[in-house]
Every structure is written in structure tokens, then in C-alpha cells.
Design a protein around this motif. Sequence first.
Motif, PDB file in Angstrom:
ATOM      1  N   GLU A   1      41.191  47.881  47.409  1.00  0.00           N
ATOM      2  CA  GLU A   1      41.267  48.440  46.065  1.00  0.00           C
ATOM      3  C   GLU A   1      40.747  47.448  45.023  1.00  0.00           C
ATOM      4  O   GLU A   1      39.975  47.814  44.129  1.00  0.00           O
ATOM      5  CB  GLU A   1      42.712  48.837  45.746  1.00  0.00           C
ATOM      6  CG  GLU A   1      42.871  49.530  44.420  1.00  0.00           C
ATOM      7  CD  GLU A   1      44.300  49.973  44.165  1.00  0.00           C
ATOM      8  OE1 GLU A   1      44.626  50.191  42.987  1.00  0.00           O
ATOM      9  OE2 GLU A   1      45.086  50.109  45.125  1.00  0.00           O
ATOM     10  N   CYS A   2      41.133  46.200  45.144  1.00  0.00           N
ATOM     11  CA  CYS A   2      40.690  45.162  44.210  1.00  0.00           C
ATOM     12  C   CYS A   2      39.168  44.981  44.282  1.00  0.00           C
ATOM     13  O   CYS A   2      38.492  44.889  43.253  1.00  0.00           O
ATOM     14  CB  CYS A   2      41.409  43.859  44.535  1.00  0.00           C
ATOM     15  SG  CYS A   2      40.992  42.501  43.449  1.00  0.00           S
TER      16      CYS A   2
ATOM     17  N   GLU B   1      37.450  48.017  42.635  1.00  0.00           N
ATOM     18  CA  GLU B   1      37.521  47.963  41.175  1.00  0.00           C
ATOM     19  C   GLU B   1      36.528  46.954  40.614  1.00  0.00           C
ATOM     20  O   GLU B   1      35.847  47.226  39.627  1.00  0.00           O
ATOM     21  CB  GLU B   1      38.941  47.599  40.725  1.00  0.00           C
ATOM     22  CG  GLU B   1      39.947  48.700  40.921  1.00  0.00           C
ATOM     23  CD  GLU B   1      41.370  48.261  40.588  1.00  0.00           C
ATOM     24  OE1 GLU B   1      41.556  47.160  40.019  1.00  0.00           O
ATOM     25  OE2 GLU B   1      42.301  49.028  40.895  1.00  0.00           O
ATOM     26  N   HIS B   2      36.459  45.786  41.255  1.00  0.00           N
ATOM     27  CA  HIS B   2      35.555  44.729  40.802  1.00  0.00           C
ATOM     28  C   HIS B   2      34.087  45.179  40.882  1.00  0.00           C
ATOM     29  O   HIS B   2      33.341  45.076  39.906  1.00  0.00           O
ATOM     30  CB  HIS B   2      35.778  43.467  41.636  1.00  0.00           C
ATOM     31  CG  HIS B   2      34.800  42.378  41.358  1.00  0.00           C
ATOM     32  ND1 HIS B   2      34.779  41.685  40.165  1.00  0.00           N
ATOM     33  CD2 HIS B   2      33.791  41.874  42.114  1.00  0.00           C
ATOM     34  CE1 HIS B   2      33.795  40.795  40.202  1.00  0.00           C
ATOM     35  NE2 HIS B   2      33.191  40.898  41.370  1.00  0.00           N
TER      36      HIS B   2
END
Length: 130
Positions: free
Chosen positions: A104-105, A108-109
Amino acid sequence: TDIIMLAGGIGIVPLLSMIQFAVLKQLPNAITLFYCNHDARDIAYYDELQLLKAQHAEFTAHFLVSTPPRAPKKDVLQERISWEFMRERVTPNEDTLFYICGSECFMEHTLGFLLKNGVSKKCIKKEVFT
């Protein structure tokens, strides 16, 4: 259409099958993979990706790790993925397709810097998993 793939960790799995298909069919699309991991030992399918690179001139792979490689390989860079890093190695155009898959991180990035730099949402394909 050129294709840029951004994979984080095990997010390589769905993208790998697409790369294998392109190599098998000798598709003319330029495919550039940016594969990000914490450590070089975490790079799944490294040998297979090297073989695919050797079999298809239009496939390029860049391996990035966030920690210093314990057993450095010449093609594994200690670097975090960014728009600037990517743009130094490939020049997308308005038709370039972006495939992203990872945590997820990571998602998003990468989605954030693609959109911030003018990549159209219609050109971004995501594989979301938890």
C-alpha cells in the motif's frame, strides 16, 4: 505503446507474467521494469528476470534496494524509486502505460509521483493486494 512497470517486493508476481508473455510473443513494445526491494536478498525472480532481459532486446530491468547490498551485484542500486530516478533512464510519452504493484505504501508513493508529474490516470494500471 511503451510500458513502464513499477514493482515493490512481491508485487513483481503479476508483472512477471506480463513480461514473460511479451518475451514469448516477442512483442515490439519497449518494457522497462523498476523493481524495488528492501535488500538484494529480497529480489524474487532475479535470475529469471536476467534471462528474460537476455531474450528480449525491448525489455530492460532496474533493480533498486533501500539498504546497502550485502553481496553487491553490479546491476542492483541502493536507491529509492522517484520520478527523477525513473526519468533519467526512460522517457515516457503521453501514450506510455504504467503498471504498478506492491505494498500500500509503495502504491501510494508511485501513484503520487506519477500523477504529480502529469501522467494521466487512464495510463496507470494498478494491481492492489493486501
